[in-house]
Design a protein around this motif. Structure first.
Motif, PDB file in Angstrom:
ATOM      1  N   ILE A  25     -27.525-103.740  46.412  1.00 41.80           N
ATOM      2  CA  ILE A  25     -27.188-103.322  47.769  1.00 41.80           C
ATOM      3  C   ILE A  25     -26.206-102.154  47.740  1.00 41.80           C
ATOM      4  O   ILE A  25     -26.380-101.179  48.479  1.00 41.80           O
ATOM      5  CB  ILE A  25     -26.618-104.500  48.582  1.00 41.80           C
ATOM      6  N   ALA A  28     -28.045 -99.080  46.768  1.00 43.95           N
ATOM      7  CA  ALA A  28     -28.916 -98.652  47.866  1.00 43.95           C
ATOM      8  C   ALA A  28     -28.109 -98.021  48.995  1.00 43.95           C
ATOM      9  O   ALA A  28     -28.526 -97.006  49.563  1.00 43.95           O
ATOM     10  CB  ALA A  28     -29.721 -99.847  48.388  1.00 43.95           C
ATOM     11  N   VAL A  29     -26.949 -98.600  49.317  1.00 51.26           N
ATOM     12  CA  VAL A  29     -26.101 -98.040  50.377  1.00 51.26           C
ATOM     13  C   VAL A  29     -25.654 -96.628  50.014  1.00 51.26           C
ATOM     14  O   VAL A  29     -25.743 -95.701  50.830  1.00 51.26           O
ATOM     15  CB  VAL A  29     -24.887 -98.961  50.662  1.00 51.26           C
ATOM     16  N   SER A  31     -27.074 -94.589  47.915  1.00 51.68           N
ATOM     17  CA  SER A  31     -28.254 -93.716  47.888  1.00 51.68           C
ATOM     18  C   SER A  31     -28.685 -93.284  49.287  1.00 51.68           C
ATOM     19  O   SER A  31     -28.969 -92.109  49.527  1.00 51.68           O
ATOM     20  CB  SER A  31     -29.422 -94.425  47.200  1.00 51.68           C
ATOM     21  N   VAL A  32     -28.726 -94.240  50.210  1.00 48.05           N
ATOM     22  CA  VAL A  32     -29.190 -93.911  51.561  1.00 48.05           C
ATOM     23  C   VAL A  32     -28.170 -93.025  52.287  1.00 48.05           C
ATOM     24  O   VAL A  32     -28.552 -92.120  53.040  1.00 48.05           O
ATOM     25  CB  VAL A  32     -29.557 -95.179  52.359  1.00 48.05           C
ATOM     26  N   THR A  64     -30.044-102.095  55.285  1.00 50.64           N
ATOM     27  CA  THR A  64     -29.945-102.140  53.827  1.00 50.64           C
ATOM     28  C   THR A  64     -29.406-103.492  53.369  1.00 50.64           C
ATOM     29  O   THR A  64     -29.937-104.105  52.445  1.00 50.64           O
ATOM     30  CB  THR A  64     -29.052-100.998  53.313  1.00 50.64           C
ATOM     31  N   PHE A 124     -35.917 -92.962  53.071  1.00 51.41           N
ATOM     32  CA  PHE A 124     -34.868 -93.983  53.233  1.00 51.41           C
ATOM     33  C   PHE A 124     -35.366 -95.334  52.732  1.00 51.41           C
ATOM     34  O   PHE A 124     -34.655 -96.051  52.019  1.00 51.41           O
ATOM     35  CB  PHE A 124     -34.448 -94.124  54.698  1.00 51.41           C
ATOM     36  N   HIS A 125     -36.589 -95.692  53.114  1.00 52.93           N
ATOM     37  CA  HIS A 125     -37.153 -96.967  52.658  1.00 52.93           C
ATOM     38  C   HIS A 125     -37.209 -97.018  51.127  1.00 52.93           C
ATOM     39  O   HIS A 125     -36.873 -98.032  50.523  1.00 52.93           O
ATOM     40  CB  HIS A 125     -38.562 -97.169  53.229  1.00 52.93           C
ATOM     41  N   VAL A 128     -33.792 -97.365  49.363  1.00 54.62           N
ATOM     42  CA  VAL A 128     -33.233 -98.703  49.547  1.00 54.62           C
ATOM     43  C   VAL A 128     -33.997 -99.705  48.680  1.00 54.62           C
ATOM     44  O   VAL A 128     -33.406-100.541  47.994  1.00 54.62           O
ATOM     45  CB  VAL A 128     -33.258 -99.117  51.034  1.00 54.62           C
TER      46      VAL A 128
END
Length: 142
Positions: A25, A28-29, A31-32, A64, A124-125, A128
């Protein structure tokens, strides 16, 4: 007797899965948010805006985290009831990823999202999904 080696290590216990999920997570946070900043800096015309803006920071962060928690729960269930949880989870994640693109194509234009905005939402998808799946399955280790 033959031995089988695997690329994926099963979580030892719930805290191990929690640690993996948290790392996924967090990755991913970051990265987004980096991708969102790059889109803003590039000045891409993504459309949308207002109260239902899919590009706002809060919806990006919330979805996310929800995706990560959902992934952990799904993996835990697959780990409990299947012999090959990493393979099954990866297949499930691919199916969920594909299904989550349906609203990007079908619903996002009604919010005023442009074609470029739709491509950004797909990106974005991906940014994540990839780290969450990689960390939860154990493909990436600390």
């Amino acid at each position: 007797m033959a031995t089988t080696t695997t690329r994926f290590t099963r979580p030892v216990d719930a805290s191990d899965l929690t640690r993996r999920t948290t790392l996924g997570i967090l990755t991913a946070v970051v990265s987004v948010l980096v991708l969102r900043a790059a889109v803003d800096l590039a000045g891409l015309a993504v459309g949308a805006g207002g109260t239902n803006d899919p590009f706002a920071v809060l919806p990006l962060l919330a979805t996310t985290v929800v995706a990560g928690v959902g992934a952990a729960v799904a993996y835990a269930v697959l780990d409990r009831f299947t012999a090959r949880p990493a393979r099954n989870f990866t297949a499930l994640a691919a199916a969920v990823f594909t299904l989550m693109l349906v609203p990007v194509v079908a619903f996002a234009p009604t919010l005023g999202v442009t074609a470029v905005g739709q491509a950004v939402l797909v990106a974005f998808h991906a940014v994540v999904a990839v780290p969450i799946v990689a960390f939860v399955t154990g493909a990436l280790r600390r």
